[in-house]
Design an enzyme around this catalytic site. Structure first.
Site, mmCIF file in Angstrom:
data_model
loop_
_atom_site.group_PDB
_atom_site.id
_atom_site.type_symbol
_atom_site.label_atom_id
_atom_site.label_comp_id
_atom_site.label_asym_id
_atom_site.label_seq_id
_atom_site.Cartn_x
_atom_site.Cartn_y
_atom_site.Cartn_z
ATOM 1 N N GLY B 29 41.533 24.263 63.488
ATOM 2 C CA GLY B 29 40.628 23.676 62.504
ATOM 3 C C GLY B 29 39.296 23.216 63.052
ATOM 4 O O GLY B 29 38.402 22.847 62.289
ATOM 5 N N CYS B 238 49.582 38.984 34.231
ATOM 6 C CA CYS B 238 48.599 40.055 34.395
ATOM 7 C C CYS B 238 48.774 41.076 33.278
ATOM 8 O O CYS B 238 49.884 41.528 32.992
ATOM 9 C CB CYS B 238 48.803 40.744 35.747
ATOM 10 S SG CYS B 238 47.895 42.293 35.936
ATOM 11 N N CYS B 241 50.226 44.534 35.057
ATOM 12 C CA CYS B 241 51.522 44.654 35.716
ATOM 13 C C CYS B 241 52.485 43.539 35.343
ATOM 14 O O CYS B 241 53.620 43.526 35.780
ATOM 15 C CB CYS B 241 51.351 44.691 37.237
ATOM 16 S SG CYS B 241 50.994 43.066 37.959
ATOM 17 N N CYS B 263 45.360 41.113 37.759
ATOM 18 C CA CYS B 263 45.484 40.658 39.148
ATOM 19 C C CYS B 263 44.188 40.867 39.904
ATOM 20 O O CYS B 263 43.601 41.940 39.880
ATOM 21 C CB CYS B 263 46.545 41.462 39.898
ATOM 22 S SG CYS B 263 48.224 41.110 39.445
ATOM 23 N N CYS B 269 48.774 44.511 42.560
ATOM 24 C CA CYS B 269 48.931 45.017 41.195
ATOM 25 C C CYS B 269 49.382 46.478 41.207
ATOM 26 O O CYS B 269 50.295 46.854 40.477
ATOM 27 C CB CYS B 269 47.592 44.865 40.448
ATOM 28 S SG CYS B 269 47.728 44.923 38.664
#
Lengths: 363, 288, 258
Positions: B29, B238, B241, B263, B269
């Protein structure tokens, strides 16, 4: 109507490249502009591309200017990207501007001085009237050449320095920093600041320099000297043990003489602002000298109040390659993040509406 | 590509970048400054991610490049081509097949494995920059773990809006020590970073910073105990899908306010559709 | 150094070029006591405050602080993070200009809650409740908790600064002319507030002021400074009622009785 998933990004890019090439070439009945024409007759464009591209090579710069259709920030970007690929095999000695083969040298602080005021090929005293004679490409009359040799031209700050009237030049053996290799860190020493300014955007620095003259961190500047001409570039190969001349470059140097400073231990002396830029780039050299002096406010014990005196602000925003990249990156798709914000705002509006309803229901 | 080194950068530069990467992995980080080079793509368009990828790519790697989750957006195409030309590595759109994934603003839906590396393109590495533009100051805050300013901002959000209003680039605490910007991924993706098996590398070219999250590292999105971090997602599946747990793009389909939600992760997808899942909106693939 | 002092300094000296701002100054402060440092401008009192609080390093001398566990710390030898932590928890600093210590673009509640959050408080409801509690204690209306400081009067800003400073129950507060920037009518109310808070919470304080009346109202002990030196020290009433040093006599006699 059923949704059709979007495809064809690759083809779109290829088409865009092809169209761009057409745009750049323009009308094919007109001859393609040559690099010699650009380097020879649009020298100021080439100078700027070299300066901000941090690469001295007139031919490459002319190529970049041609490829960029005259967009000088784009040209500088091309040069910078090319520079990344070039191996580095030596460091030069510091160029000696005192030994410059002068084309232009003026001083605003003395009426006359050793070597005289040499105006050189300047726009300064031209009247800005469009010359319609240039519409044709016919040959223009030649100017006659003088025969007098130019005499010794000591630098004005050196003249002032002999009397102790101006702060001494920095002497040091420390390795100068290199922003093309190392990231900028703070506190930034003067060598790093000057390097950043030398490759910084002319417009930005011009505006900052101008702001100091209008009261945003003023330093009472005088143009001690502006000189432009050729200097030798020398390297000292370890096998030889002495310096050899590998070529010449044209540079413009500006030394500003600024507000004097004194303390209990040192008598009042004028302070310096310095600018050195590739090519014939007087406006930029002067702007650099103004901003250099402004950024020294902190170390000279002056109050730091103005943008030009804020070292972080100046150095982080002076590089136009970084600036244009980030500003223009806004054109990239951001629809995923925007979608998150949309959902956020919709949800907050729903809650406000719900809260209002329950308040109304209670009444 | 003639005249250029493998993956464009010279070996010295790659070494310099890898040293920065090692330092970054050692201090999860923490932003490590590095000598970012000018690349043939503009600053702000992924030069940091590109330099990181160029420094870690090997001839056997398989590279996937996505932007907004899609392989086919113009910048993803441009970057993938760049590596195809300068490194000649195999490229793919399949998350499962990739060894290195360079991404702008999304984490793939499919969970990544410990033999994969994900490289994030970062525009602004400093999580505190809107609150404190001076880098000298924010550097001091990081070194002293003095993040009160960020918590004050979150407090203010709740006082003003009743909730934390950050929807993307949501700040996280890495390994309980450094406050980090995850890059402008939607807050929806933040939980994927926590204890991820893959190595996560972050490159900011213009700002010249590199940072990293080693595999299996704790990454916590900042919040309050009584206002815990929650993922925001459109509450619908979605349209193509039928996936219910993927991040969705909103597509405007007509002039009457018609909307379709699909998606954002195009590979996810496509994989679902190939497996037979269908969404509520009938669809046709356009011929290429 | 005595067993029980909270803060002690010996031989503090500091000069700015030819000007001697502090010359061989000693200070002792006991827990729960208020020490006023009085003098005209140029006496060195603000410089002393800055040296005692670690914000300015002396040329000579040392400052020690005794923490709640009884350990002594050399303030100017402490690492920066430790000093910073001290300033956010055990110590407080009240500036003459409250804007120096407030975030003007953060709500009153956020300003007061910041030190709690810096110490790790993570419950929004609790933080807000404590902020409201403190606003009430400094006599700011509780429903101003979500207001921006730029809508506050000078007196309110000062009270907000005090709330922000006291929220972590510091044992020692440095105050630099806390009422200096306020109207006379507002000063009295603020002084009363400070006195009641300091007494109730048993806070020790070093209070810099040019105003003898403020010293008399708030301080147990008083230290009179002239041109960088301490010329007289003692219990406030004793020193002010029976000044020994000519400079103190001058100061006391020049105060207009209200």
């Amino acid at each position: 109507m059923a949704y059709v998933t979007v495809k064809g990004g690759e083809q779109a890019i290829d088409n865009a490249h092809a169209w761009l090439a057409e745009e750049r070439r323009g009308d094919r009945r007109i001859p393609s502009v040559s690099l010699e024409q650009i380097a020879g007759q649009l020298g100021r464009a080439v100078d700027r591309a070299m300066g901000e591209g941090s690469l001295y090579d007139r031919e490459l710069a002319a190529l970049a200017v041609k490829q960029a259709q005259g967009d000088l920030i784009e040209a500088a970007f091309l040069l910078r990207a090319y520079r990344t690929t070039l191996p580095r095999f030596a460091h030069s000695e510091p160029v000696d501007t005192a030994a410059m083969r002068i084309q232009r040298r003026i001083s605003a602080v003395f009426k006359d001085l050793p070597g005289g005021q040499v105006l050189g090929p300047t726009y300064d005293y031209t009247h800005r009237l469009l010359d319609f004679g240039l519409t044709s490409t016919d040959d223009e009359p030649r100017a006659s050449e003088g025969t007098e040799e130019l005499s010794q031209m000591p630098r004005v700050p050196d003249i002032l320095g002999h009397e102790g009237l101006i702060e001494p030049d920095i002497k040091g053996d420390a390795e100068p920093g290199d922003l093309t290799r190392e990231p900028l860190t703070f506190p930034a020493s003067r060598d790093v600041r000057l390097q950043a300014l030398a490759r910084g955007d002319e417009g930005f620095l011009l505006a900052l320099g101008y702001s100091t003259q209008r009261g945003y961190g003023g330093t009472h500047p005088f143009a001690g000297e502006v000189r432009m001409g050729e200097v030798s570039v020398e390297i000292e190969p370890p096998e030889l043990g002495f310096a050899i001349d590998i070529g010449d470059i044209t540079v413009t140097e500006c030394q500003m003489v600024n507000q004097f400073k004194g303390s209990k231990t040192t008598p009042p002396q004028f302070t310096r602002g310095y600018g050195l830029v590739f090519g014939f780039s007087e406006r930029k050299a002067m702007a650099v000298a103004l901003v250099d002096r402004a950024m020294r406010a902190g170390e000279l014990g002056e109050e730091v109040t103005a943008p030009a005196q804020n070292v972080e602000f100046v150095l982080y925003h002076s590089d136009n390659i970084e600036a244009t990249g980030f500003v223009e990156h806004l054109k990239l798709p951001h629809y995923v993040d925007f979608q998150s914000e949309l959902q956020n705002v919709r949800r907050m509006q729903t809650e406000v509406a719900r809260a209002r309803e329950s308040v109304e229901a209670a009444e | 590509m003639k005249g250029y080194n493998f993956a464009y950068l010279d070996e010295q530069t790659k070494r310099m970048i890898r040293r920065a990467l090692l330092k970054a992995v050692a201090i999860p980080g923490h932003q490590v400054p590095f000598g970012s080079r000018e690349m043939p793509l503009p600053y702000g368009w992924g030069t940091g991610g590109i330099q990181v990828t160029a420094s870690i790519l090997g001839t056997d790697d398989v590279l996937k490049v996505i932007d907004q989750g899609a392989d086919d957006t113009t910048n993803a195409v441009s970057i993938r081509r760049f590596f195809a030309r300068t490194a000649g590595v195999r490229t793919t759109t399949s998350t499962a097949d990739a060894t290195v994934i360079q991404t702008r603003h999304r984490i793939p839906e499919k969970q990544l494995r410990d033999d994969q590396i994900i490289v994030y393109q970062v525009p602004q590495p400093e999580p505190l920059f809107r609150l404190e533009p001076s880098r000298i100051e924010s550097r001091r805050m990081h070194s002293l773990a003095d993040y009160g300013l960020m918590h004050v901002k979150l407090y203010e959000d709740i006082a003003r809006f009743g909730q934390i209003s950050i929807s993307y680039d949501y700040p996280v605490m890495v390994n309980q020590r450094y406050l980090m910007s995850p890059s402008p991924i939607p807050a929806f993706d933040n939980p994927k970073m926590d204890m991820m098996p893959a190595l996560q590398l972050f490159g900011a070219g213009r700002e010249k910073r590199i940072y990293a999250i080693p595999p299996w590292t704790e990454v916590r999105s900042l919040d309050f105990e009584d206002h815990p971090f929650r993922r925001i997602n459109a509450r619908r599946p979605c349209g193509l899908c039928g996936a219910t747990d993927a991040y969705l793009d909103e597509v405007v389909v007509d002039d009457h306010g018609g909307r379709l939600f699909v998606c954002s992760d195009t590979d996810h997808c496509a994989e679902r559709r190939a497996a037979g899942h269908v969404g509520t909106d009938g669809m046709r693939e356009a011929a290429e | 150094m005595s067993e029980e002092t909270l803060l002690s300094a010996r031989g503090l000296s500091l000069s700015y070029g030819a000007i001697q701002a502090l010359m061989q100054v000693d200070v002792d402060l006991w827990p729960g006591e208020v020490l006023a440092v009085v003098g005209e401008s140029g006496s060195g009192k603000t410089t002393l405050l800055n040296v005692l609080s670690g914000r300015l390093a002396p040329d000579a001398g040392a400052v020690w602080y005794r923490d709640p566990a009884g350990h002594l710390h050399d303030v100017h030898a402490m690492p920066a993070p430790a000093l910073r932590t001290l300033h956010r928890s055990d110590w407080g600093f009240v500036h003459q200009d409250p804007k120096q210590n407030l975030r003007m673009n953060v709500t009153a509640g956020g300003n007061v809650g910041e030190r709690l959050m810096a110490q790790g408080a993570r419950h929004y409801g609790d933080i807000r409740e404590q902020a409201i509690d403190w606003l009430t204690q400094v006599e700011i209306d509780a429903d101003r908790v979500d207001d921006m400081p730029r809508t506050f009067s000078g007196g309110m800003l000062q009270r907000l600064q005090i709330a922000r400073t006291l929220v972590t129950h510091p044992r020692l507060v440095f105050m630099d002319e806390p009422t200096g920037a306020l109207d006379v009518s507002v000063q009295a109310r603020l002084l009363d507030l400070i006195r009641s808070l300091v007494t109730r919470l048993k806070i020790a304080a070093v209070l810099v002021t040019h105003d003898i009346g403020v010293a008399r109202l708030l301080a147990h002990r008083i230290m009179v400074m002239q041109r960088g030196r301490v010329v007289e020290t003692g219990l406030t009433d004793q020193v002010l009622d029976d000044p020994q040093h000519p400079y103190t006599q001058l100061l006391v006699s020049s105060v207009l009785q209200a």
